[in-house]
Scaffold this motif. Structure first.
Motif, PDB file in Angstrom:
ATOM      1  N   VAL A 354       0.827  -1.210   0.000  1.00 36.39           N
ATOM      2  CA  VAL A 354       0.000   0.000   0.000  1.00 36.39           C
ATOM      3  C   VAL A 354       0.859   1.257   0.000  1.00 36.39           C
ATOM      4  O   VAL A 354       0.382   2.325  -0.417  1.00 36.39           O
ATOM      5  CB  VAL A 354      -0.988   0.030   1.190  1.00 36.39           C
ATOM      6  N   LYS A 355       2.102   1.162   0.427  1.00 34.77           N
ATOM      7  CA  LYS A 355       2.987   2.314   0.410  1.00 34.77           C
ATOM      8  C   LYS A 355       3.860   2.361  -0.844  1.00 34.77           C
ATOM      9  O   LYS A 355       4.525   3.370  -1.098  1.00 34.77           O
ATOM     10  CB  LYS A 355       3.892   2.301   1.652  1.00 34.77           C
ATOM     11  N   ALA A 356       3.857   1.286  -1.609  1.00 34.65           N
ATOM     12  CA  ALA A 356       4.715   1.212  -2.790  1.00 34.65           C
ATOM     13  C   ALA A 356       3.942   1.280  -4.100  1.00 34.65           C
ATOM     14  O   ALA A 356       4.497   1.677  -5.130  1.00 34.65           O
ATOM     15  CB  ALA A 356       5.532  -0.087  -2.757  1.00 34.65           C
ATOM     16  N   SER A 357       2.667   0.900  -4.104  1.00 35.30           N
ATOM     17  CA  SER A 357       1.895   0.768  -5.343  1.00 35.30           C
ATOM     18  C   SER A 357       1.465   2.129  -5.887  1.00 35.30           C
ATOM     19  O   SER A 357       0.991   3.000  -5.150  1.00 35.30           O
ATOM     20  CB  SER A 357       0.656  -0.101  -5.086  1.00 35.30           C
ATOM     21  N   LEU A 358       1.605   2.299  -7.186  1.00 36.50           N
ATOM     22  CA  LEU A 358       1.195   3.526  -7.858  1.00 36.50           C
ATOM     23  C   LEU A 358       0.559   3.184  -9.195  1.00 36.50           C
ATOM     24  O   LEU A 358       1.169   2.514 -10.033  1.00 36.50           O
ATOM     25  CB  LEU A 358       2.403   4.443  -8.092  1.00 36.50           C
ATOM     26  N   SER A 359      -0.660   3.651  -9.404  1.00 36.80           N
ATOM     27  CA  SER A 359      -1.372   3.410 -10.654  1.00 36.80           C
ATOM     28  C   SER A 359      -1.176   4.591 -11.595  1.00 36.80           C
ATOM     29  O   SER A 359      -1.421   5.744 -11.232  1.00 36.80           O
ATOM     30  CB  SER A 359      -2.863   3.186 -10.388  1.00 36.80           C
ATOM     31  N   LEU A 360      -0.723   4.274 -12.813  1.00 36.57           N
ATOM     32  CA  LEU A 360      -0.458   5.274 -13.834  1.00 36.57           C
ATOM     33  C   LEU A 360      -1.661   5.399 -14.771  1.00 36.57           C
ATOM     34  O   LEU A 360      -2.526   4.523 -14.812  1.00 36.57           O
ATOM     35  CB  LEU A 360       0.785   4.872 -14.636  1.00 36.57           C
ATOM     36  N   PRO A 361      -1.748   6.467 -15.539  1.00 33.23           N
ATOM     37  CA  PRO A 361      -2.884   6.634 -16.460  1.00 33.23           C
ATOM     38  C   PRO A 361      -3.045   5.433 -17.385  1.00 33.23           C
ATOM     39  O   PRO A 361      -2.076   4.957 -17.983  1.00 33.23           O
ATOM     40  CB  PRO A 361      -2.512   7.906 -17.240  1.00 33.23           C
ATOM     41  N   MET A 362      -4.289   4.948 -17.483  1.00 30.04           N
ATOM     42  CA  MET A 362      -4.609   3.826 -18.367  1.00 30.04           C
ATOM     43  C   MET A 362      -6.037   3.993 -18.846  1.00 30.04           C
ATOM     44  O   MET A 362      -6.980   4.019 -18.041  1.00 30.04           O
ATOM     45  CB  MET A 362      -4.429   2.499 -17.649  1.00 30.04           C
ATOM     46  N   HIS A 363      -6.193   4.147 -20.153  1.00 29.16           N
ATOM     47  CA  HIS A 363      -7.501   4.238 -20.791  1.00 29.16           C
ATOM     48  C   HIS A 363      -7.579   3.169 -21.877  1.00 29.16           C
ATOM     49  O   HIS A 363      -6.553   2.630 -22.287  1.00 29.16           O
ATOM     50  CB  HIS A 363      -7.732   5.608 -21.447  1.00 29.16           C
ATOM     51  N   SER A 364      -8.771   2.911 -22.367  1.00 32.32           N
ATOM     52  CA  SER A 364      -8.903   1.935 -23.451  1.00 32.32           C
ATOM     53  C   SER A 364      -8.517   2.512 -24.806  1.00 32.32           C
ATOM     54  O   SER A 364      -8.338   1.777 -25.770  1.00 32.32           O
ATOM     55  CB  SER A 364     -10.336   1.389 -23.503  1.00 32.32           C
ATOM     56  N   GLU A 365      -8.406   3.837 -24.880  1.00 33.57           N
ATOM     57  CA  GLU A 365      -7.920   4.486 -26.102  1.00 33.57           C
ATOM     58  C   GLU A 365      -6.943   5.561 -25.680  1.00 33.57           C
ATOM     59  O   GLU A 365      -7.334   6.602 -25.160  1.00 33.57           O
ATOM     60  CB  GLU A 365      -9.059   5.088 -26.921  1.00 33.57           C
ATOM     61  N   MET A 366      -5.640   5.305 -25.868  1.00 28.99           N
ATOM     62  CA  MET A 366      -4.602   6.256 -25.500  1.00 28.99           C
ATOM     63  C   MET A 366      -3.686   6.513 -26.692  1.00 28.99           C
ATOM     64  O   MET A 366      -3.471   5.633 -27.523  1.00 28.99           O
ATOM     65  CB  MET A 366      -3.753   5.719 -24.331  1.00 28.99           C
ATOM     66  N   GLU A 367      -3.149   7.711 -26.741  1.00 26.85           N
ATOM     67  CA  GLU A 367      -2.121   8.014 -27.725  1.00 26.85           C
ATOM     68  C   GLU A 367      -0.784   7.502 -27.189  1.00 26.85           C
ATOM     69  O   GLU A 367      -0.491   7.612 -25.999  1.00 26.85           O
ATOM     70  CB  GLU A 367      -2.045   9.531 -27.960  1.00 26.85           C
ATOM     71  N   PHE A 368       0.023   6.949 -28.063  1.00 26.21           N
ATOM     72  CA  PHE A 368       1.341   6.488 -27.639  1.00 26.21           C
ATOM     73  C   PHE A 368       2.151   7.636 -27.036  1.00 26.21           C
ATOM     74  O   PHE A 368       2.955   7.437 -26.115  1.00 26.21           O
ATOM     75  CB  PHE A 368       2.100   5.878 -28.807  1.00 26.21           C
ATOM     76  N   ASP A 369       1.940   8.849 -27.555  1.00 25.54           N
ATOM     77  CA  ASP A 369       2.656  10.009 -27.032  1.00 25.54           C
ATOM     78  C   ASP A 369       2.327  10.256 -25.564  1.00 25.54           C
ATOM     79  O   ASP A 369       3.169  10.761 -24.819  1.00 25.54           O
ATOM     80  CB  ASP A 369       2.324  11.261 -27.850  1.00 25.54           C
ATOM     81  N   THR A 370       1.105   9.927 -25.166  1.00 30.06           N
ATOM     82  CA  THR A 370       0.708  10.120 -23.770  1.00 30.06           C
ATOM     83  C   THR A 370       1.517   9.215 -22.856  1.00 30.06           C
ATOM     84  O   THR A 370       2.027   9.650 -21.816  1.00 30.06           O
ATOM     85  CB  THR A 370      -0.795   9.835 -23.596  1.00 30.06           C
ATOM     86  N   ILE A 371       1.640   7.948 -23.248  1.00 29.24           N
ATOM     87  CA  ILE A 371       2.436   7.002 -22.458  1.00 29.24           C
ATOM     88  C   ILE A 371       3.896   7.443 -22.435  1.00 29.24           C
ATOM     89  O   ILE A 371       4.559   7.388 -21.385  1.00 29.24           O
ATOM     90  CB  ILE A 371       2.298   5.584 -23.030  1.00 29.24           C
ATOM     91  N   GLU A 372       4.393   7.912 -23.565  1.00 27.03           N
ATOM     92  CA  GLU A 372       5.777   8.384 -23.626  1.00 27.03           C
ATOM     93  C   GLU A 372       5.993   9.559 -22.678  1.00 27.03           C
ATOM     94  O   GLU A 372       7.016   9.629 -21.980  1.00 27.03           O
ATOM     95  CB  GLU A 372       6.128   8.790 -25.055  1.00 27.03           C
ATOM     96  N   THR A 373       5.016  10.457 -22.617  1.00 30.22           N
ATOM     97  CA  THR A 373       5.133  11.613 -21.718  1.00 30.22           C
ATOM     98  C   THR A 373       5.175  11.171 -20.266  1.00 30.22           C
ATOM     99  O   THR A 373       5.995  11.664 -19.481  1.00 30.22           O
ATOM    100  CB  THR A 373       3.954  12.583 -21.943  1.00 30.22           C
ATOM    101  N   VAL A 374       4.307  10.244 -19.890  1.00 35.11           N
ATOM    102  CA  VAL A 374       4.283   9.751 -18.510  1.00 35.11           C
ATOM    103  C   VAL A 374       5.616   9.102 -18.162  1.00 35.11           C
ATOM    104  O   VAL A 374       6.203   9.375 -17.092  1.00 35.11           O
ATOM    105  CB  VAL A 374       3.124   8.753 -18.312  1.00 35.11           C
ATOM    106  N   CYS A 375       6.114   8.263 -19.043  1.00 28.21           N
ATOM    107  CA  CYS A 375       7.372   7.557 -18.772  1.00 28.21           C
ATOM    108  C   CYS A 375       8.562   8.517 -18.738  1.00 28.21           C
ATOM    109  O   CYS A 375       9.457   8.390 -17.887  1.00 28.21           O
ATOM    110  CB  CYS A 375       7.592   6.464 -19.811  1.00 28.21           C
TER     111      CYS A 375
END
Length: 392
Positions: A354-375
């Protein structure tokens, strides 16, 4: 990225517009309009043909005898627990959404919290085995974030003990166990259809089971327990699903497989971009299974990453990226369930996760650029971890 600084240190946010944690993908209104209009004209806004069609379509998809639509996954769980007559100890994880446990209390049962496997984030089979005593009446497991639980092992334990096995499959639509959709395992599986899920009905849930007697009780239970003669076979609830929700759910079902495949692709992109970043861990999914990735959750080891999970969250928020920390605090630390909490320190893996887990943005339709920005944001923050930590 050498000339960049994290936004939390005064740099320009990497996200040019806010990146939300979730964004529901819904059918076009034009595809729903004829059925919605027919419902309005008929005046049959509940208990009509669209509910029946939706239930049959879900049953066919899951490969089960019965798929009973209810007003929410929570009411589905409560009805299932109550229909099974649970009124004593039930084994359940604490790393789960509160409804898994609140429904137990409403049904008259008591939770017996056990630890999880931090790699899969699901209930630990060894912990379940250790907690099994003669008075235990059932096992409740969760397909956390859409990752199938250790179904065969749990079924073996439940069968040996002669008790029901219920799966909180709130995150389960789109998940597969050994190539089969989750839904037909254990005694029953209860799904959510809320807007954060892959299959969306607005609000609602599904109880899937191959047990004819249990299915009959849940069908009557969602109607107050009505025996059809204005009496009650048992004390149920008003847990009906409206026709509008059933219409939305049936059309959303048509998009489910595409949503699941796309999320798997996005998960692979996240992994490829982040696996070499020190201190980041990933949810373990068996090669024969498919995680639905209702959420894409990583873990942060502060020793190697350089920042705590919460400090990373703060830094990502400054970049315009929304994240979530599930399930902090875990259920056994909620005030409502403190009386059922195990001895302090007896759930070490849960307390760590519970102190280590982090959920990142996840949608059923995402732009690859969005994932690249998050990473890119995560890697940039990691690179400046020492400076960020000193600034706090």
């Amino acid at each position: 990225m050498a000339d960049l600084r994290p936004a939390i240190l005064g740099g320009t946010p990497l996200a040019t517009s806010p990146i939300r944690l979730v964004r529901p993908v819904l059918p076009e209104f034009a595809t729903l309009a004829p059925e919605v209009e027919q419902t309005l004209i008929s005046g049959m806004v509940t208990k009509g043909q669209h509910l029946a069609a939706f239930e049959q379509a879900v049953a066919d998809h899951l490969g089960v005898a019965h798929a009973i639509a209810v007003s929410s996954c929570t009411t589905g769980l409560a009805l299932t627990y109550r229909a099974l007559g649970l009124n004593g100890p039930v084994i359940v994880p604490s790393f789960t959404f509160m409804a898994t446990v609140s429904a137990l209390i409403w049904a008259g049962a008591t939770p017996r919290f056990v630890d999880i496997d931090p790699a899969t984030t699901n209930i630990d089979v060894k912990a379940v085995r250790a907690a099994l005593t003669p008075e235990v009446q059932a096992i409740v497991a969760v397909h956390n974030f859409g990752n199938p639980a250790a179904i065969a092992e749990l079924e073996a334990l439940a069968n040996e003990a002669g008790i029901p096995l219920i799966f909180d499959a709130a995150h389960g639509f789109g998940a597969q166990y050994n190539g089969q959709p989750v839904g037909g395992f254990g005694t029953a599986e209860c799904f959510s259809l809320s807007p954060t899920k892959l299959l969306i009905a607005g609000e609602g849930g599904i109880v899937a089971t191959n047990n004819d007697e249990l299915a009959h009780k849940i069908r009557t239970g969602r109607e107050y327990g009505n025996d059809g003669k204005y009496g009650s076979d048992w004390a149920g609830l008003n847990a009906r699903m409206a026709e509008y929700n059933a219409i939305l759910g049936r059309h959303s079902l048509d998009q489910l497989e595409q949503a699941a495949r796309q999320r798997s692709q996005y998960a692979a992109l996240y992994w490829a971009a982040l696996f070499a970043t020190p201190g980041i861990g990933f949810q373990a999914v068996r090669p024969s299974d498919r995680c639905a990735y209702k959420d894409y959750s990583i873990t942060i080891d502060e020793t190697y990453f350089g920042l705590s999970r919460d400090m990373l969250r703060q830094a990502l928020a400054a970049e315009g990226i929304e994240t979530r920390a599930y399930y902090d605090p875990p259920v056994h630390r909620h005030a409502a369930y403190a009386q059922f909490a195990p001895v302090e320190g007896s759930l070490p893996k849960t307390n760590w996760l519970v102190k280590a887990s982090l959920s990142l943005p996840m949608h059923s339709e995402m732009e690859f650029d969005t994932i690249e920005t998050v990473c890119n944001a995560i890697k940039l923050i990691c690179a400046y971890g020492e400076e960020i930590a000193a600034s706090q």
